[in-house]
Write an enzyme that holds these catalytic residues in place. Sequence first.
Site, PDB file in Angstrom:
ATOM      1  N   ASP A  12       0.717  -0.993   0.008  1.00 20.44           N
ATOM      2  CA  ASP A  12      -0.108   0.092   0.224  1.00 20.44           C
ATOM      3  C   ASP A  12       0.924   1.186  -0.058  1.00 20.44           C
ATOM      4  O   ASP A  12       2.262   1.211   0.360  1.00 20.44           O
ATOM      5  CB  ASP A  12      -0.970  -0.153   1.400  1.00 20.44           C
ATOM      6  CG  ASP A  12      -1.650   1.211   1.476  1.00 20.44           C
ATOM      7  OD1 ASP A  12      -2.521   1.629   0.447  1.00 20.44           O
ATOM      8  OD2 ASP A  12      -1.822   1.930   2.573  1.00 20.44           O
ATOM      9  N   SER A  13       0.324   2.477  -0.055  1.00 18.30           N
ATOM     10  CA  SER A  13       1.091   3.751   0.029  1.00 18.30           C
ATOM     11  C   SER A  13       1.669   3.869   1.489  1.00 18.30           C
ATOM     12  O   SER A  13       2.376   4.603   1.431  1.00 18.30           O
ATOM     13  CB  SER A  13       0.098   4.857  -0.580  1.00 18.30           C
ATOM     14  OG  SER A  13      -0.771   5.086   0.514  1.00 18.30           O
ATOM     15  N   CYS A  75      -4.521  -1.365  -1.721  1.00 18.22           N
ATOM     16  CA  CYS A  75      -4.603   0.080  -1.939  1.00 18.22           C
ATOM     17  C   CYS A  75      -5.278   0.116  -3.328  1.00 18.22           C
ATOM     18  O   CYS A  75      -5.454  -0.380  -4.318  1.00 18.22           O
ATOM     19  CB  CYS A  75      -3.323   0.711  -2.292  1.00 18.22           C
ATOM     20  SG  CYS A  75      -3.216   2.396  -2.737  1.00 18.22           S
ATOM     21  N   GLU A 153      -1.771   8.033   8.723  1.00 23.19           N
ATOM     22  CA  GLU A 153      -0.294   7.832   8.743  1.00 23.19           C
ATOM     23  C   GLU A 153       0.555   8.492   9.869  1.00 23.19           C
ATOM     24  O   GLU A 153       1.550   8.083  10.383  1.00 23.19           O
ATOM     25  CB  GLU A 153       0.310   8.563   7.580  1.00 23.19           C
ATOM     26  CG  GLU A 153       0.022   7.850   6.139  1.00 23.19           C
ATOM     27  CD  GLU A 153       0.857   6.500   6.294  1.00 23.19           C
ATOM     28  OE1 GLU A 153       2.074   6.426   6.362  1.00 23.19           O
ATOM     29  OE2 GLU A 153      -0.189   5.533   5.650  1.00 23.19           O
ATOM     30  N   CYS A 185     -11.132   3.223   0.438  1.00 26.81           N
ATOM     31  CA  CYS A 185      -9.473   3.605   0.582  1.00 26.81           C
ATOM     32  C   CYS A 185      -9.243   2.669   1.841  1.00 26.81           C
ATOM     33  O   CYS A 185      -9.813   2.844   2.822  1.00 26.81           O
ATOM     34  CB  CYS A 185      -9.154   5.154   0.759  1.00 26.81           C
ATOM     35  SG  CYS A 185      -7.744   5.300   1.554  1.00 26.81           S
ATOM     36  N   HIS A 187      -6.799   3.048   4.038  1.00 26.95           N
ATOM     37  CA  HIS A 187      -6.447   3.887   5.338  1.00 26.95           C
ATOM     38  C   HIS A 187      -7.913   4.045   5.999  1.00 26.95           C
ATOM     39  O   HIS A 187      -7.768   3.999   7.287  1.00 26.95           O
ATOM     40  CB  HIS A 187      -6.046   4.721   4.875  1.00 26.95           C
ATOM     41  CG  HIS A 187      -4.491   4.926   4.729  1.00 26.95           C
ATOM     42  ND1 HIS A 187      -4.011   4.568   3.407  1.00 26.95           N
ATOM     43  CD2 HIS A 187      -3.303   5.410   5.358  1.00 26.95           C
ATOM     44  CE1 HIS A 187      -2.568   4.742   3.525  1.00 26.95           C
ATOM     45  NE2 HIS A 187      -2.176   5.042   4.681  1.00 26.95           N
TER      46      HIS A 187
HETATM   47  N1  DGL Z   1      -4.428   3.314   0.924  1.00 33.35           N
HETATM   48  C1  DGL Z   1      -4.741   3.982  -0.190  1.00 33.35           C
HETATM   49  C2  DGL Z   1      -6.092   3.645  -0.969  1.00 33.35           C
HETATM   50  O1  DGL Z   1      -6.627   2.556  -0.619  1.00 33.35           O
HETATM   51  C3  DGL Z   1      -4.065   5.003  -0.731  1.00 33.35           C
HETATM   52  C4  DGL Z   1      -4.155   6.338   0.114  1.00 33.35           C
HETATM   53  C5  DGL Z   1      -3.462   7.321  -0.494  1.00 33.35           C
HETATM   54  O2  DGL Z   1      -2.040   7.050  -0.396  1.00 33.35           O
HETATM   55  O3  DGL Z   1      -3.780   8.320  -1.164  1.00 33.35           O
HETATM   56  O4  DGL Z   1      -6.116   4.280  -1.900  1.00 33.35           O
END
Ligand code: DGL
Length: 259
Positions: A12-13, A75, A153, A185, A187
């Site tokens: 993931d990011s 992600c 984060e 998302c 996160h």
């Molecule tokens: N966790 C990510 C997603 O599912 C990326 C969030 C990001 O880095 O902007 O989209």
Amino acid sequence: MSIFVDMIGVFDSGAGGLSVLREILKILPRERYIYFADNAFCPYGEKTPQFIQDRARFITDYLLEQGADIVVVACNTATAAAISTLRQEYSIKFIGMEPAVKPAALSSESGVIGVLATAGTLKGSKYLNTKGIYKNDARIEERVGQGFVELVERGLLDGPEVEETVRASLKPLLDEGADRIVLGCTHYPFLREVIQRIAGPDVEVIDPAPAVARQLLRVMTAEGIVREDALEPLPDIRLEASGDPTTSNRLLQRIISEK
Ligand code: DGL
């Protein structure tokens, strides 16, 4: 030749994909995992598809070098930008995120659903196609969860700042009458308690991660590579980060202790 997968790569990011790993561990507890948080380049949300494709290639190469032979793109933004490129360029299987528009649209009683996701996901063809399929089942309202990724984060999952940030993006969806909120998302599930508290008990918050975990299990079962040899289900997880690993480490300990 091994009859099970050597290692499952998950990336993931940043720390968000750990919300997907949490669901995977519930149904595949005996595998070995390597999780890569690309937090030196987080957020992905506003980055170009080309940039995300380059990162996805770099991370995939790294995961393969470490022994992964199946990769979960945990992600939504990277799935939207890069999964078709990855599938063209590599011979391993990739499991990506699915926007949970279908269960939301088909179960909504108010006929309005809300989708929270990054700008990149909302512009992606996968999401736009899914939206087209269900547009007659429910009105689909969407918002970027502004600042949500940054909170996670920082490891900030509750409290006044989180409430205020979540409310600003969620309230417009609730005002439109949404009774289902899709977390688009990875996160965002870490903010789920706050999201549910603000949305109230009549709104169902939908996280696609359990369905993604089931898809991984389906693919591995079909390939006959589910590990059955370990006596005790011990989580065997290696965590790597391109930036500071502190938050990812903390959230990893949290998802392991929740199991
Ligand atoms: N966790 C990510 C997603 O599912 C990326 C969030 C990001 O880095 O902007 O989209």
